[in-house]
Design an enzyme around this catalytic site. Structure first.
Site, PDB file in Angstrom:
ATOM      1  N   HIS A   1       0.826  -1.209   0.000  1.00 60.10           N
ATOM      2  CA  HIS A   1       0.000   0.000   0.000  1.00 60.10           C
ATOM      3  C   HIS A   1       0.860   1.259   0.000  1.00 60.10           C
ATOM      4  O   HIS A   1       0.556   2.234  -0.696  1.00 60.10           O
ATOM      5  CB  HIS A   1      -0.930  -0.025   1.213  1.00 60.10           C
ATOM      6  CG  HIS A   1      -1.794   1.177   1.332  1.00 60.10           C
ATOM      7  ND1 HIS A   1      -2.063   1.785   2.537  1.00 60.10           N
ATOM      8  CD2 HIS A   1      -2.449   1.914   0.398  1.00 60.10           C
ATOM      9  CE1 HIS A   1      -2.846   2.824   2.335  1.00 60.10           C
ATOM     10  NE2 HIS A   1      -3.099   2.930   1.050  1.00 60.10           N
TER      11      HIS A   1
ATOM     12  N   GLU B   1      -3.551   8.123   7.032  1.00 55.35           N
ATOM     13  CA  GLU B   1      -4.714   7.400   6.502  1.00 55.35           C
ATOM     14  C   GLU B   1      -5.143   6.305   7.469  1.00 55.35           C
ATOM     15  O   GLU B   1      -6.335   6.085   7.694  1.00 55.35           O
ATOM     16  CB  GLU B   1      -4.380   6.794   5.139  1.00 55.35           C
ATOM     17  CG  GLU B   1      -5.537   6.038   4.502  1.00 55.35           C
ATOM     18  CD  GLU B   1      -5.187   5.445   3.153  1.00 55.35           C
ATOM     19  OE1 GLU B   1      -5.832   4.446   2.775  1.00 55.35           O
ATOM     20  OE2 GLU B   1      -4.265   5.960   2.490  1.00 55.35           O
TER      21      GLU B   1
ATOM     22  N   GLU C   1       2.004   1.881  -3.464  1.00 56.27           N
ATOM     23  CA  GLU C   1       0.961   2.454  -4.316  1.00 56.27           C
ATOM     24  C   GLU C   1       0.982   3.986  -4.220  1.00 56.27           C
ATOM     25  O   GLU C   1       0.857   4.688  -5.231  1.00 56.27           O
ATOM     26  CB  GLU C   1      -0.400   1.908  -3.897  1.00 56.27           C
ATOM     27  CG  GLU C   1      -1.582   2.613  -4.553  1.00 56.27           C
ATOM     28  CD  GLU C   1      -2.716   2.816  -3.589  1.00 56.27           C
ATOM     29  OE1 GLU C   1      -3.256   3.926  -3.565  1.00 56.27           O
ATOM     30  OE2 GLU C   1      -3.051   1.879  -2.842  1.00 56.27           O
ATOM     31  N   HIS C   2       1.160   4.513  -3.009  1.00 59.56           N
ATOM     32  CA  HIS C   2       1.257   5.964  -2.840  1.00 59.56           C
ATOM     33  C   HIS C   2       2.517   6.513  -3.500  1.00 59.56           C
ATOM     34  O   HIS C   2       2.494   7.589  -4.110  1.00 59.56           O
ATOM     35  CB  HIS C   2       1.248   6.314  -1.351  1.00 59.56           C
ATOM     36  CG  HIS C   2      -0.118   6.250  -0.723  1.00 59.56           C
ATOM     37  ND1 HIS C   2      -0.846   7.372  -0.423  1.00 59.56           N
ATOM     38  CD2 HIS C   2      -0.879   5.185  -0.364  1.00 59.56           C
ATOM     39  CE1 HIS C   2      -2.006   7.016   0.106  1.00 59.56           C
ATOM     40  NE2 HIS C   2      -2.045   5.692   0.168  1.00 59.56           N
TER      41      HIS C   2
END
Length: 449
Positions: free
Chosen positions: A60, A142, A63-64
């Site tokens: 994840h 997040e 992905e950023h």
């Protein structure tokens, strides 16, 4: 290489062609000239199941990082260029894949392809300590906003850890832990990219108002020179017994607005007929205001303000049936649980009625057609079936498979697996007054910009 588009039975006339570049990139094209737009979807075969203990959340996080610039696109340029051209874009990470997608005016398709190729081929040129620290902080924030600091926010994480035992590749969720996010190094990220962000570990789909010949020429031009990488380790085995064998239980006392009963059941893996039967069963039991659990708990007994039962499809491990009931004020969870078990036992014995089968299959058919009816939704489904099941054409016949399932198959999967000894249970007890509000959870991590 490729093959011609021939509409399959049950595909509704939709077609797709498949091609493969010399470096291993699989390409799926689907023409749709209804509107002058085109969707680009790129799935990498990497998700949280590929991570190792101590480095959770890396898929994840990466992905950023893919939105932090590449060799020829600086900083936030990917978003700026796509949105400046009238398009939309994002990326998400799940247990089993990471995807990136753009929907563009058809005449801007080349721009989207160039951007995706630039970061696949040259992201390491822009990946440095500054971008690493920037996105590490974004992901940690997040986690706070979606998990740690919202009511019931860690429910999905807790249930996943119970359903999939310690050491299982699905034991942790894509968001990862704070400690592991802090521990990730720049070299970890670089090695992750070298291992998984290769053309032979990806599927690219393009759907919409396209010229296939021109589109393939652009794909070859921009992606064809990116070298393949053969060092990807095989994902760890995710198989488990069909039934847990006991009821796993945890009581959570938190500042939540209402008592809640949440549970996760182990169900058949995605891509099987039994999984489609389970989807129908959960739709009948908890898929909306006409479902059995909603009618029993919310309308008749008035012991709950919300009751839902849905399916999280997983291909490399058992899928999860997700039960979520928020109680009415003053109602105790044992009363809710007894009613749920009564309804599940009755369903397992009697099975669905003909009317329930028709309604549930129509509901799932509509959901399938909604996805395939948009260029972005179809591009995503073509990638999903190519990456997880090896055949993108299966995306075009999903409706047919749902409609072929029988009532006996639905009853059978419910009897075999919707049992008390095949679930993990969370009981939420509020530390403050119970007012019956509701919050939902999601398994997929995205990039917010």
């Amino acid at each position: 290489m490729g093959h011609t588009a021939t509409a399959q039975a049950g595909s509704g006339g939709l077609t797709a062609t498949e091609h493969r570049l010399a470096n291993g990139l699989r390409v799926v094209l689907s023409e749709d000239h209804l509107t002058p737009v085109a969707a680009v979807c790129l799935w990498y075969d990497v998700g949280s199941r590929h991570e190792v203990k101590g480095r959770t959340g890396l898929a994840h996080l990466f992905e950023h990082l893919m939105f932090q610039g590449s060799k020829q696109v600086k900083g936030n340029g990917h978003f700026e260029l796509v949105q400046g051209a009238g398009g939309s874009l994002n990326g998400t990470t799940s247990f089993e894949r990471t995807n990136y997608f753009e929907t563009m005016p058809a005449h801007q398709l080349e721009l989207a392809l160039w951007l995706e190729a630039d970061r696949m081929g040259s992201l390491l040129a822009a990946l440095d300590d500054e971008s690493m620290e920037n996105q590490r902080d974004v992901v940690k924030n997040e986690r706070r906003q979606r998990y740690d600091n919202v009511p019931y926010g860690t429910a999905f994480e807790k249930l996943t850890a119970l359903v999939f035992p310690d050491g299982h590749p699905y034991h942790h969720t894509p968001i990862g832990s704070m400690a592991d996010l802090d521990a990730a190094t720049l070299e970890d990220a670089r090695e992750f990219f070298r291992t998984y962000y290769a053309p032979n570990n990806a599927v690219l789909s393009v759907v919409g108002d396209i010229d296939p010949e021109q589109t393939l020429a652009w794909i070859e031009k921009y992606f064809g020179s990116i070298p393949a990488h053969d060092g990807k380790p095989a994902p760890r085995d995710g198989t488990l017994p069909d039934v847990i064998g006991e009821q796993l239980r945890e009581v959570v006392v938190e500042d939540v607005p209402a008592r809640a009963l949440m549970a996760a059941y182990r169900l058949p893996a995605d891509g099987t007929r039994a999984c489609d039967a389970a989807d129908i069963a959960l739709t009948i039991l908890g898929g909306g205001e006409s479902s059995r659990l909603h009618n029993r708990l919310v309308r008749r007994d008035r012991t709950a303000v919300a009751a839902g039962f849905g399916l999280l499809r997983l291909a490399g491990a058992p899928s999860m049936g997700w039960l979520d009931v928020k109680t009415s004020a003053g109602v105790e969870v044992p009363d809710i649980e007894a009613a749920v078990d009564e309804e599940l036992a009755r369903f397992a014995t009697e099975g669905p009625t003909a009317e329930e089968m028709e309604r549930a299959q129509a509901q799932l058919e509509r959901e399938w057609l909604d996805r395939l009816g948009t260029v972005a939704g179809r591009a995503d489904e073509l990638c999903r079936f190519a990456v997880l099941f090896g055949d993108p054409q299966l995306a075009l016949t999903g409706v047919q498979r749902v409609l072929e399932v029988t009532a006996d198959e639905v009853r059978e999967v419910a009897a075999q697996q919707l049992r008390p000894d095949n679930r993990a249970v969370l009981v939420y007890e509020p530390t403050t007054a119970d007012d019956g509000d509701r919050t939902d959870s999601d398994e997929e991590e995205g990039t917010d910009q």
